[in-house]
Design a protein around this motif. Structure first.
Motif, PDB file in Angstrom:
ATOM      1  N   SER A  34      14.240   7.827  23.385  1.00 38.83           N
ATOM      2  CA  SER A  34      13.211   8.031  24.399  1.00 38.83           C
ATOM      3  C   SER A  34      11.848   8.246  23.764  1.00 38.83           C
ATOM      4  O   SER A  34      11.719   8.934  22.753  1.00 38.83           O
ATOM      5  CB  SER A  34      13.567   9.246  25.268  1.00 38.83           C
ATOM      6  OG  SER A  34      12.545   9.509  26.214  1.00 38.83           O
ATOM      7  N   GLY A  87      14.623   5.034  27.043  1.00 33.44           N
ATOM      8  CA  GLY A  87      13.804   5.585  28.113  1.00 33.44           C
ATOM      9  C   GLY A  87      12.350   5.542  27.694  1.00 33.44           C
ATOM     10  O   GLY A  87      11.993   6.098  26.651  1.00 33.44           O
ATOM     11  N   TYR A 134      14.798  -2.938  33.863  1.00 32.85           N
ATOM     12  CA  TYR A 134      14.953  -1.500  33.708  1.00 32.85           C
ATOM     13  C   TYR A 134      15.118  -0.874  35.085  1.00 32.85           C
ATOM     14  O   TYR A 134      14.698  -1.436  36.106  1.00 32.85           O
ATOM     15  CB  TYR A 134      13.811  -0.857  32.918  1.00 32.85           C
ATOM     16  CG  TYR A 134      12.486  -0.679  33.626  1.00 32.85           C
ATOM     17  CD1 TYR A 134      12.287   0.329  34.577  1.00 32.85           C
ATOM     18  CD2 TYR A 134      11.386  -1.475  33.306  1.00 32.85           C
ATOM     19  CE1 TYR A 134      11.067   0.515  35.202  1.00 32.85           C
ATOM     20  CE2 TYR A 134      10.155  -1.295  33.923  1.00 32.85           C
ATOM     21  CZ  TYR A 134      10.009  -0.299  34.868  1.00 32.85           C
ATOM     22  OH  TYR A 134       8.793  -0.122  35.486  1.00 32.85           O
ATOM     23  N   TRP A 137      13.456   5.766  36.296  1.00 30.15           N
ATOM     24  CA  TRP A 137      14.154   7.011  35.938  1.00 30.15           C
ATOM     25  C   TRP A 137      13.455   8.241  36.498  1.00 30.15           C
ATOM     26  O   TRP A 137      14.049   9.053  37.197  1.00 30.15           O
ATOM     27  CB  TRP A 137      14.263   7.096  34.413  1.00 30.15           C
ATOM     28  CG  TRP A 137      14.854   8.363  33.874  1.00 30.15           C
ATOM     29  CD1 TRP A 137      15.688   9.242  34.516  1.00 30.15           C
ATOM     30  CD2 TRP A 137      14.646   8.912  32.558  1.00 30.15           C
ATOM     31  NE1 TRP A 137      16.027  10.293  33.676  1.00 30.15           N
ATOM     32  CE2 TRP A 137      15.397  10.104  32.473  1.00 30.15           C
ATOM     33  CE3 TRP A 137      13.918   8.489  31.442  1.00 30.15           C
ATOM     34  CZ2 TRP A 137      15.425  10.894  31.324  1.00 30.15           C
ATOM     35  CZ3 TRP A 137      13.941   9.275  30.299  1.00 30.15           C
ATOM     36  CH2 TRP A 137      14.698  10.456  30.246  1.00 30.15           C
ATOM     37  N   LEU A 294      14.623   3.264  32.483  1.00 29.06           N
ATOM     38  CA  LEU A 294      15.795   3.265  31.613  1.00 29.06           C
ATOM     39  C   LEU A 294      16.280   1.837  31.440  1.00 29.06           C
ATOM     40  O   LEU A 294      16.480   1.118  32.415  1.00 29.06           O
ATOM     41  CB  LEU A 294      16.922   4.114  32.226  1.00 29.06           C
ATOM     42  CG  LEU A 294      16.647   5.606  32.362  1.00 29.06           C
ATOM     43  CD1 LEU A 294      17.672   6.252  33.291  1.00 29.06           C
ATOM     44  CD2 LEU A 294      16.668   6.283  31.000  1.00 29.06           C
TER      45      LEU A 294
END
Length: 430
Positions: A34, A87, A134, A137, A294
């Motif tokens: 991330s 992420g 993606y 998130w 994500l």
């Protein structure tokens, strides 16, 4: 700029390979990389609170946004795939999509359809392609916070939830005249997020864009006005990286920052502060929404479990845990519980006010610069330093910095992004 020697590139690759090898886990744990929640405290909350209910176990590792593309590309080139899930912000994931490094998540998006992720957010995750690359998130933003002691000095008739930059300037001047102190503050320190204020708030509000009108007459007038406003800004702002402590200490009565960087003040003394949207300019109320997505990396050791992790992280209960622990807000339809702390509710309310404003003008974070993202930011900070801090004439500075910006965009091929009009090739500075 000096040309980087070839041996330096080899050393960087070797270092990345060593880091990748270190991240590999022979026990079968998922590797979650991330660019967000990097501070030690936030990363520990991810590991100990957010991810603790998920099985198999997850290795949560963080890295700088500038290194993300190089890291994924290095794995791809050497055929050593260890990272499962990434992420990152929308603009940080875009180069990975262009590289073809992301697994399509169409089936997963269908499975998550009942969670109420807004279609406009899902559409961003396709990058104009037919596939979901993606899954949204979490989201956050930037807000203004004021000590309630400052409220009596608001300009007559001003609505704190619908301020203009002219009213902010009048407010700051009045505070200075009445208290003898410069009580407006910005995160203009070496690790502050002042560049996001220029890119996502001031430029859109005054010019309607960021890159295209960079050196326009509207931009010239904006910088001149901001230089005048700075005479009422706390001079310690050039050392502020986070605004929560200056607000708590009383050195600043009005401040701007990322919600995560003022949340400490709102949580510790919620009855002493108010949170509200950023001001509006002639073109609207520019603001920078922060959408974190994500994605699953092509070649991931365990694609099925990677998708299961994304499923888990977008469950309403997990999204509420994220809000409680790190101050990022849900992207799914998840009602914030009544026992949520008052400070977090205040921040969420300010962001909601900004997004729903009639004059709201969203400006995405920079897209398409990859590891050179910091060079884009430095153009705005250099402009700020020369015009506002050093008092140089606005027009010559804008013309010089525009040439630097044009070279960067030409070399990276970055296309325009919202709120600038779409471009078929590199974004052009007028």
């Amino acid at each position: 700029m000096r040309r980087t020697p070839a041996w330096f590139g080899l050393l960087v690759c070797a270092g990345l390979l060593a880091t990748i090898a270190d991240a590999a886990d022979p026990t079968g744990r998922l590797v979650f990389l991330s660019t967000q929640l990097r501070p030690i405290g936030e990363a520990q909350k991810m590991r100990n609170l957010v991810l603790k209910e998920f099985s198999p176990e997850v290795d949560y590792i963080t890295d700088l946004p500038q290194r993300l593309l190089t890291r994924i590309e290095t794995e791809r080139q050497v055929g050593m795939h260890n990272i499962d899930v990434v992420g990152a912000l929308h603009g940080e994931l875009q180069p990975l999509a262009t590289l073809g490094a992301l697994v399509p998540l169409d089936d997963l998006a269908g499975k998550l359809a009942g969670r109420g992720i807004p279609n406009r957010l899902l559409a961003l995750g396709k990058f104009g392609s037919p596939h979901q690359l993606y899954i949204p998130w979490m989201q956050a933003g930037y807000i203004m916070v004021a000590n309630k002691q400052a409220l009596p000095y608001l300009p007559s008739g001003a609505d704190i939830n619908a301020l203009t930059y002219d009213q902010l300037g009048t407010w700051a001047i009045t505070l200075q005249q009445k208290t003898g102190k410069r009580l407006l503050g910005f995160p203009a320190g070496p690790h502050g997020l002042m560049h996001r204020f220029f890119e996502g708030f001031l430029y859109p509000s005054y010019t309607g864009g960021v890159v295209v009108p960079f050196r326009s007459e509207a931009a010239e007038a904006m910088w001149t006005q901001f230089a005048s406003l700075w005479r009422s800004v706390n001079p310690n702002s050039t050392g502020y990286n986070f605004m929560d402590q200056p607000l708590l200490s009383g050195d600043v009565w009005i401040g701007f920052d990322h919600i995560a960087r003022v949340l400490g003040a709102l949580r510790q003394k919620p009855n002493e502060f108010v949170a509200f949207p950023a001001p509006a300019g002639p073109k609207g109320r520019g603001y920078m929404p922060l959408l974190v997505g994500l994605a699953v990396v092509r070649g991931a050791p365990d694609i099925a479990e990677s998708m299961a992790l994304i499923d888990y992280l977008t469950q309403p209960a997990t999204q509420i845990t994220l809000a409680r622990t790190v101050g990022f807000f849900p992207v799914v339809s998840a009602k914030l519980p009544p026992d949520l702390d008052l400070g977090l509710k205040m921040g969420a309310g300010a962001i909601a006010e900004m997004q729903s404003a009639k004059d709201a003008l969203p400006a995405l974070p920079p897209v398409g610069f990859g590891e050179r993202d910091a060079e884009f930011d430095s153009v705005f900070m250099e402009t700020f330093q020369l015009i506002v801090l050093r008092g140089q004439k606005t027009r010559p500075v804008l013309d010089r910095e525009a040439e630097t910006l044009k070279r960067l965009i030409s070399e990276t091929g970055a296309s325009c992004w919202q709120p600038d009009p779409p471009s078929t090739g590199a974004c052009l500075v007028q």
